[in-house]
Write a protein that holds these residues in place. Structure first.
Motif, PDB file in Angstrom:
ATOM      1  N   VAL A 187       0.854  -1.195   0.000  1.00 56.77           N
ATOM      2  CA  VAL A 187       0.000   0.000   0.000  1.00 56.77           C
ATOM      3  C   VAL A 187       0.889   1.243   0.000  1.00 56.77           C
ATOM      4  CG1 VAL A 187      -1.705   1.334   1.312  1.00 56.77           C
ATOM      5  CG2 VAL A 187      -1.950  -1.163   1.105  1.00 56.77           C
ATOM      6  N   ILE A 188       1.879   1.251   0.874  1.00 59.14           N
ATOM      7  CA  ILE A 188       2.784   2.403   0.986  1.00 59.14           C
ATOM      8  C   ILE A 188       3.637   2.562  -0.270  1.00 59.14           C
ATOM      9  CG2 ILE A 188       4.782   3.298   2.264  1.00 59.14           C
ATOM     10  CD1 ILE A 188       1.915   3.371   3.684  1.00 59.14           C
ATOM     11  N   LEU A 189       4.180   1.476  -0.747  1.00 60.67           N
ATOM     12  CA  LEU A 189       5.079   1.497  -1.901  1.00 60.67           C
ATOM     13  C   LEU A 189       4.428   2.115  -3.131  1.00 60.67           C
ATOM     14  CD1 LEU A 189       7.861   0.496  -2.993  1.00 60.67           C
ATOM     15  CD2 LEU A 189       6.681  -1.607  -3.650  1.00 60.67           C
ATOM     16  N   ASN A 190       3.132   1.919  -3.287  1.00 59.34           N
ATOM     17  CA  ASN A 190       2.446   2.340  -4.501  1.00 59.34           C
ATOM     18  C   ASN A 190       1.860   3.746  -4.457  1.00 59.34           C
ATOM     19  OD1 ASN A 190       2.451   0.131  -6.631  1.00 59.34           O
ATOM     20  ND2 ASN A 190       2.187  -0.962  -4.708  1.00 59.34           N
ATOM     21  N   GLY A 191       2.145   4.490  -3.413  1.00 60.62           N
ATOM     22  CA  GLY A 191       1.740   5.888  -3.351  1.00 60.62           C
ATOM     23  C   GLY A 191       2.958   6.789  -3.409  1.00 60.62           C
ATOM     24  N   ASP A 192       2.779   7.962  -3.966  1.00 63.09           N
ATOM     25  CA  ASP A 192       3.865   8.948  -3.992  1.00 63.09           C
ATOM     26  C   ASP A 192       3.963   9.676  -2.658  1.00 63.09           C
ATOM     27  OD1 ASP A 192       4.496   8.459  -6.752  1.00 63.09           O
ATOM     28  OD2 ASP A 192       2.664   9.544  -7.248  1.00 63.09           O
ATOM     29  N   VAL A 193       2.831   9.863  -2.018  1.00 66.24           N
ATOM     30  CA  VAL A 193       2.737  10.407  -0.665  1.00 66.24           C
ATOM     31  C   VAL A 193       1.708   9.564   0.077  1.00 66.24           C
ATOM     32  CG1 VAL A 193       3.387  12.770  -1.295  1.00 66.24           C
ATOM     33  CG2 VAL A 193       0.985  12.129  -1.233  1.00 66.24           C
ATOM     34  N   VAL A 194       1.691   9.690   1.395  1.00 72.97           N
ATOM     35  CA  VAL A 194       0.785   8.901   2.230  1.00 72.97           C
ATOM     36  C   VAL A 194      -0.040   9.848   3.089  1.00 72.97           C
ATOM     37  CG1 VAL A 194       0.672   7.168   4.074  1.00 72.97           C
ATOM     38  CG2 VAL A 194       2.429   6.979   2.281  1.00 72.97           C
ATOM     39  N   ILE A 195      -1.340   9.594   3.150  1.00 74.99           N
ATOM     40  CA  ILE A 195      -2.213  10.357   4.039  1.00 74.99           C
ATOM     41  C   ILE A 195      -2.826   9.385   5.038  1.00 74.99           C
ATOM     42  CG2 ILE A 195      -4.236  11.837   4.273  1.00 74.99           C
ATOM     43  CD1 ILE A 195      -3.713  12.849   1.437  1.00 74.99           C
ATOM     44  N   ALA A 196      -2.597   9.655   6.325  1.00 78.07           N
ATOM     45  CA  ALA A 196      -3.170   8.849   7.398  1.00 78.07           C
ATOM     46  C   ALA A 196      -4.423   9.541   7.918  1.00 78.07           C
ATOM     47  CB  ALA A 196      -2.159   8.673   8.526  1.00 78.07           C
ATOM     48  N   VAL A 197      -5.509   8.781   7.993  1.00 77.39           N
ATOM     49  CA  VAL A 197      -6.764   9.292   8.531  1.00 77.39           C
ATOM     50  C   VAL A 197      -7.094   8.456   9.762  1.00 77.39           C
ATOM     51  CG1 VAL A 197      -9.193   9.778   8.069  1.00 77.39           C
ATOM     52  CG2 VAL A 197      -7.526   9.880   6.193  1.00 77.39           C
ATOM     53  N   GLU A 198      -6.817   9.040  10.928  1.00 78.39           N
ATOM     54  CA  GLU A 198      -7.050   8.333  12.190  1.00 78.39           C
ATOM     55  C   GLU A 198      -6.388   6.953  12.156  1.00 78.39           C
ATOM     56  OE1 GLU A 198      -8.185   9.724  14.877  1.00 78.39           O
ATOM     57  OE2 GLU A 198      -8.793  11.592  13.952  1.00 78.39           O
ATOM     58  N   GLY A 199      -7.014   5.922  12.713  1.00 77.63           N
ATOM     59  CA  GLY A 199      -6.486   4.572  12.638  1.00 77.63           C
ATOM     60  C   GLY A 199      -5.851   4.081  13.918  1.00 77.63           C
ATOM     61  N   GLY A 200      -5.455   2.826  13.911  1.00 83.71           N
ATOM     62  CA  GLY A 200      -4.877   2.163  15.068  1.00 83.71           C
ATOM     63  C   GLY A 200      -3.491   1.624  14.772  1.00 83.71           C
ATOM     64  N   ALA A 201      -3.206   0.436  15.293  1.00 84.20           N
ATOM     65  CA  ALA A 201      -1.873  -0.158  15.168  1.00 84.20           C
ATOM     66  C   ALA A 201      -1.491  -0.439  13.717  1.00 84.20           C
ATOM     67  CB  ALA A 201      -1.795  -1.439  16.000  1.00 84.20           C
ATOM     68  N   GLY A 202      -2.447  -0.905  12.909  1.00 84.03           N
ATOM     69  CA  GLY A 202      -2.145  -1.166  11.500  1.00 84.03           C
ATOM     70  C   GLY A 202      -1.754   0.107  10.764  1.00 84.03           C
ATOM     71  N   THR A 203      -2.487   1.181  11.047  1.00 87.97           N
ATOM     72  CA  THR A 203      -2.173   2.474  10.439  1.00 87.97           C
ATOM     73  C   THR A 203      -0.804   2.949  10.895  1.00 87.97           C
ATOM     74  OG1 THR A 203      -4.523   3.003  10.411  1.00 87.97           O
ATOM     75  CG2 THR A 203      -2.992   4.843  10.140  1.00 87.97           C
ATOM     76  N   LEU A 204      -0.516   2.772  12.159  1.00 88.64           N
ATOM     77  CA  LEU A 204       0.778   3.186  12.693  1.00 88.64           C
ATOM     78  C   LEU A 204       1.909   2.400  12.033  1.00 88.64           C
ATOM     79  CD1 LEU A 204       2.259   5.027  14.650  1.00 88.64           C
ATOM     80  CD2 LEU A 204       1.928   3.292  16.425  1.00 88.64           C
ATOM     81  N   SER A 205       1.702   1.114  11.784  1.00 85.07           N
ATOM     82  CA  SER A 205       2.738   0.322  11.106  1.00 85.07           C
ATOM     83  C   SER A 205       2.963   0.826   9.685  1.00 85.07           C
ATOM     84  CB  SER A 205       2.386  -1.169  11.109  1.00 85.07           C
ATOM     85  OG  SER A 205       1.362  -1.474  10.189  1.00 85.07           O
ATOM     86  N   GLU A 206       1.873   1.190   9.007  1.00 79.34           N
ATOM     87  CA  GLU A 206       2.006   1.729   7.653  1.00 79.34           C
ATOM     88  C   GLU A 206       2.722   3.073   7.671  1.00 79.34           C
ATOM     89  OE1 GLU A 206      -1.817   0.124   5.196  1.00 79.34           O
ATOM     90  OE2 GLU A 206      -2.240   1.332   6.985  1.00 79.34           O
ATOM     91  N   LEU A 207       2.393   3.887   8.642  1.00 80.99           N
ATOM     92  CA  LEU A 207       3.041   5.194   8.787  1.00 80.99           C
ATOM     93  C   LEU A 207       4.546   5.007   8.975  1.00 80.99           C
ATOM     94  CD1 LEU A 207       1.622   8.108  10.821  1.00 80.99           C
ATOM     95  CD2 LEU A 207       4.026   7.601  10.890  1.00 80.99           C
ATOM     96  N   ALA A 208       4.938   4.065   9.831  1.00 80.92           N
ATOM     97  CA  ALA A 208       6.361   3.802  10.065  1.00 80.92           C
ATOM     98  C   ALA A 208       7.040   3.317   8.788  1.00 80.92           C
ATOM     99  CB  ALA A 208       6.528   2.781  11.187  1.00 80.92           C
ATOM    100  N   LEU A 209       6.387   2.426   8.051  1.00 75.55           N
ATOM    101  CA  LEU A 209       6.954   1.952   6.784  1.00 75.55           C
ATOM    102  C   LEU A 209       7.127   3.110   5.799  1.00 75.55           C
ATOM    103  CD1 LEU A 209       4.931  -1.347   6.274  1.00 75.55           C
ATOM    104  CD2 LEU A 209       7.410  -1.174   6.609  1.00 75.55           C
TER     105      LEU A 209
END
Length: 172
Positions: A101-123
């Protein structure tokens, strides 16, 4: 149905990975939907995990505005995607799909979320992607805070690579 780009348009199109909770309340869903609409109007392809919650909201908004959505799914069933995903990608990778998911975006937008979102944010941060946060996670060092969906899209436009492939941040 959105315009189906020629394959060369896919390569050069700007993409935003939107990450967030798989289940959310109506206010977060509405925020994600508005974000999707605004991203589509700016010509971004929306990439997400393809399921419910924030993912469904952002795809719903992008779809309503004529945008294109890609859902990178955790399982092997493309039919599991929410009905607003135009291109479902089955992976059978469960949570490991977060990297895709992260690899295929040029930028990342996080909308709230929990542990899964946090892991994606870190990646995203580990791979050098600009992360924009709506709500939660805005206080993490290096994350760009967005006041609302409009501001998040303004930041995405600012930090997304140019169509000529130049991925420098505008401050460099």
């Amino acid at each position: 149905m959105p315009h189906t780009p020629h394959p060369s348009e896919f390569v050069n199109a700007r993409r935003v990975s939107v990450i967030g909770a798989g289940a959310c309340d109506e206010s977060v869903h509405a925020l994600a939907r508005e974000l999707g609409e605004r991203l589509a109007r700016e010509g971004f392809i929306v990439v997400c995990g393809g399921l419910d919650g924030v993912m469904r909201g952002v795809c719903e908004g992008a779809d309503a505005a004529g945008g294109l959505t890609i859902g990178i799914l955790p399982g092997d069933d493309r039919g599991a995607a929410n009905p607003h995903v135009h291109i479902p990608m089955a992976t059978s990778l469960s949570h490991m799909r977060n990297y895709l998911v992260i690899l295929n975006g040029d930028v990342v937008i996080a909308v709230e979320g929990g542990a899964g979102t946090l892991s994606e944010l870190a990646l995203a941060q580990k791979t050098g992607k600009t992360v924009i946060a709506l709500g939660r996670y805005a206080d993490i060092p290096g994350v760009q805070y967005a006041r609302d969906a409009k501001h998040a899209v303004e930041l995405a436009v600012r930090f997304a690579p140019h169509k000529d492939g130049d991925s420098r941040h505008p401050d460099e």
